[in-house]
Design a protein around this motif. Structure first.
Motif, PDB file in Angstrom:
ATOM      1  N   UNK A  66       0.826  -1.205   0.000  1.00 57.38           N
ATOM      2  CA  UNK A  66       0.000   0.000   0.000  1.00 57.38           C
ATOM      3  C   UNK A  66       0.863   1.258   0.000  1.00 57.38           C
ATOM      4  N   UNK A  67       1.945   1.232   0.771  1.00 58.10           N
ATOM      5  CA  UNK A  67       2.832   2.392   0.847  1.00 58.10           C
ATOM      6  C   UNK A  67       3.427   2.718  -0.518  1.00 58.10           C
ATOM      7  N   UNK A  68       3.737   1.685  -1.294  1.00 60.66           N
ATOM      8  CA  UNK A  68       4.391   1.896  -2.585  1.00 60.66           C
ATOM      9  C   UNK A  68       3.410   2.052  -3.750  1.00 60.66           C
ATOM     10  N   UNK A  69       2.119   1.915  -3.474  1.00 64.64           N
ATOM     11  CA  UNK A  69       1.125   1.914  -4.552  1.00 64.64           C
ATOM     12  C   UNK A  69       1.057   3.235  -5.319  1.00 64.64           C
ATOM     13  N   UNK A  70       1.492   4.324  -4.693  1.00 65.08           N
ATOM     14  CA  UNK A  70       1.419   5.632  -5.360  1.00 65.08           C
ATOM     15  C   UNK A  70       2.700   5.980  -6.125  1.00 65.08           C
ATOM     16  N   UNK A  71       3.725   5.147  -6.037  1.00 62.20           N
ATOM     17  CA  UNK A  71       4.991   5.411  -6.734  1.00 62.20           C
ATOM     18  C   UNK A  71       4.889   4.916  -8.176  1.00 62.20           C
ATOM     19  N   UNK A  72       4.970   5.826  -9.103  1.00 62.62           N
ATOM     20  CA  UNK A  72       4.727   5.493 -10.512  1.00 62.62           C
ATOM     21  C   UNK A  72       5.823   4.612 -11.109  1.00 62.62           C
ATOM     22  N   UNK A  73       7.056   4.752 -10.644  1.00 61.63           N
ATOM     23  CA  UNK A  73       8.173   4.044 -11.266  1.00 61.63           C
ATOM     24  C   UNK A  73       8.522   2.726 -10.575  1.00 61.63           C
ATOM     25  N   UNK A  74       7.873   2.443  -9.464  1.00 65.86           N
ATOM     26  CA  UNK A  74       8.166   1.216  -8.720  1.00 65.86           C
ATOM     27  C   UNK A  74       7.108   0.160  -9.033  1.00 65.86           C
ATOM     28  N   UNK A  75       7.570  -0.985  -9.515  1.00 68.07           N
ATOM     29  CA  UNK A  75       6.665  -2.110  -9.762  1.00 68.07           C
ATOM     30  C   UNK A  75       6.578  -2.946  -8.488  1.00 68.07           C
ATOM     31  N   UNK A  76       5.356  -3.185  -8.030  1.00 68.28           N
ATOM     32  CA  UNK A  76       5.138  -3.922  -6.790  1.00 68.28           C
ATOM     33  C   UNK A  76       4.506  -5.271  -7.096  1.00 68.28           C
ATOM     34  N   UNK A  77       5.081  -6.322  -6.552  1.00 65.43           N
ATOM     35  CA  UNK A  77       4.549  -7.677  -6.705  1.00 65.43           C
ATOM     36  C   UNK A  77       4.239  -8.224  -5.322  1.00 65.43           C
ATOM     37  N   UNK A  78       3.000  -8.644  -5.105  1.00 65.14           N
ATOM     38  CA  UNK A  78       2.595  -9.194  -3.810  1.00 65.14           C
ATOM     39  C   UNK A  78       2.481 -10.704  -3.907  1.00 65.14           C
TER      40      UNK A  78
END
Length: 254
Positions: free
Chosen positions: A129-141
Motif C-alpha cells: 500500500x505504501x508503494x502503490x502511489x509510486x509510478x516508477x516502482x513495480x510492486x509484486x505481492x
C-alpha cells in the motif's frame, strides 16, 4: 539510561551469558543492587528471564508466542528502526529487484523509498500500500493466507509464489538474533516464509535493532552465516559487536 532501556540491556546480557549475578548487573547498569532485584522480579513476571539465587538465568524452554500486533510493533524502538531503514535504502540502486518482508523496518524503508525504477516483491500489505502511489516502482505481492496481526501473507501459497522469483537483495527482520543459534521468529508461518526469502537473493540483509540480539525465539529461520550483512543500531553491546566481527559478518551500526 531509561528504565525500559535497562530492562532490554538486562535481558540481552542474561540471554548472551546464560546467567548473571545481581552484583554484575548493578555495575554494568550503574544502579543499586536493590534496583536490579526489582527489575529482575518484573522481568520474571513478564516471562523474559528466570530468577536464581543471587542473579538470573535465561529462559531455556521457549514456547511459541503469537505475533505482536503491527500497531504495537510500529512504536517499539521506532527511532532505531527508522535509522536502520535509512541506512538500508542506501544499498538500493535504480533497477534493482528487491524483496521486503512484513517487518515494521521494511515498512519504514518503503515509506522512505524515492520513486525510481525498481521492482519490489513483498508479502506485506502495508509495504504494498505504501508503494502503490509510486509510478516508477513495480510492486509484486505474494498472496496467501492473511496473518491479521502482521498484515502479511503467509502459508503454502505465499511460499510457493516466492519460488517463481529471484531478487538482487532481500531485506528482512526477525524476533531474535542469537550468536550460536542464529535467527529466529516467534511464529512458525512467518519463519517458514523468511526461510524462503533468505534463499532467493544474491544479497541477504538483516535489519535488527539492538534489542533483538541475544534472543532465541520459537522457530529457527537461518544461521548467521546465511546473512551477508546486518544493519543495527549503536546500542548493540560491544561484546556482541566484537563476536560478530570475529565471525567476519559485515555489520553496520547507525
Amino acid at each position: 539510561m531509561l528504565v525500559a532501556e535497562r530492562y532490554e540491556k538486562i535481558v540481552q546480557l542474561v540471554s548472551e551469558r546464560g546467567s548473571i549475578r545481581v552484583s554484575e548487573l548493578s555495575e554494568l547498569c550503574q544502579v543499586t543492587e536493590e534496583t536490579i532485584r526489582r527489575d529482575l522480579d518484573r522481568l520474571e513476571q513478564a516471562g523474559r528471564l528466570r530468577r536464581s539465587h543471587g542473579g538470573a538465568v535465561s529462559v531455556k524452554d521457549q514456547v511459541q508466542q503469537p505475533e505482536t500486533p503491527y500497531t504495537e510493533r510500529e512504536i517499539i524502538h521506532a527511532e532505531e528502526k527508522k535509522r536502520i531503514a535509512e541506512e538500508a535504502i542506501k544499498r538500493i540502486q535504480p533497477k534493482d529487484r528487491i524483496l521486503l518482508d512484513a517487518s515494521t523496518t521494511a515498512w519504514y524503508m518503503a515509506s522512505m523509498l524515492p520513486d525510481f525504477p525498481l521492482t519490489v516483491l513483498t508479502n506485506s500489505i502495508k509495504v504494498a500500500m505504501e508503494l502503490s502511489s509510486r509510478e516508477k516502482i513495480e510492486v509484486i505481492s505474494t498472496g496467501g493466507i492473511l496473518a491479521q496481526r502482521s498484515l502479511s501473507f503467509v502459508g503454502p501459497l505465499a511460499e510457493r509464489s516466492l519460488d517463481a522469483y529471484h531478487v538482487d537483495k532481500v531485506f528482512f527482520s526477525c524476533k531474535g538474533v542469537h550468536l550460536e543459534r542464529g535467527i529466529s521468529e516467534s511464529n512458525e508461518l512467518q519463519a517458514r516464509i523468511k526461510q524462503k526469502m533468505t534463499g532467493m537473493a544474491d544479497e541477504v540483509i538483516l535489519l535488527a535493532d539492538s534489542s533483538k540480539f541475544g534472543i532465541q525465539a520459537f522457530t529457527h529461520v537461518a544461521d548467521l552465516h546465511q546473512v551477508n550483512a546486518i544493519i543495527t543500531d549503536s546500542r548493540i553491546s560491544k561484546d556482541t559487536l566484537e563476536q560478530l566481527n570475529e565471525r567476519n559478518i559485515a555489520i553496520t551500526t547507525v
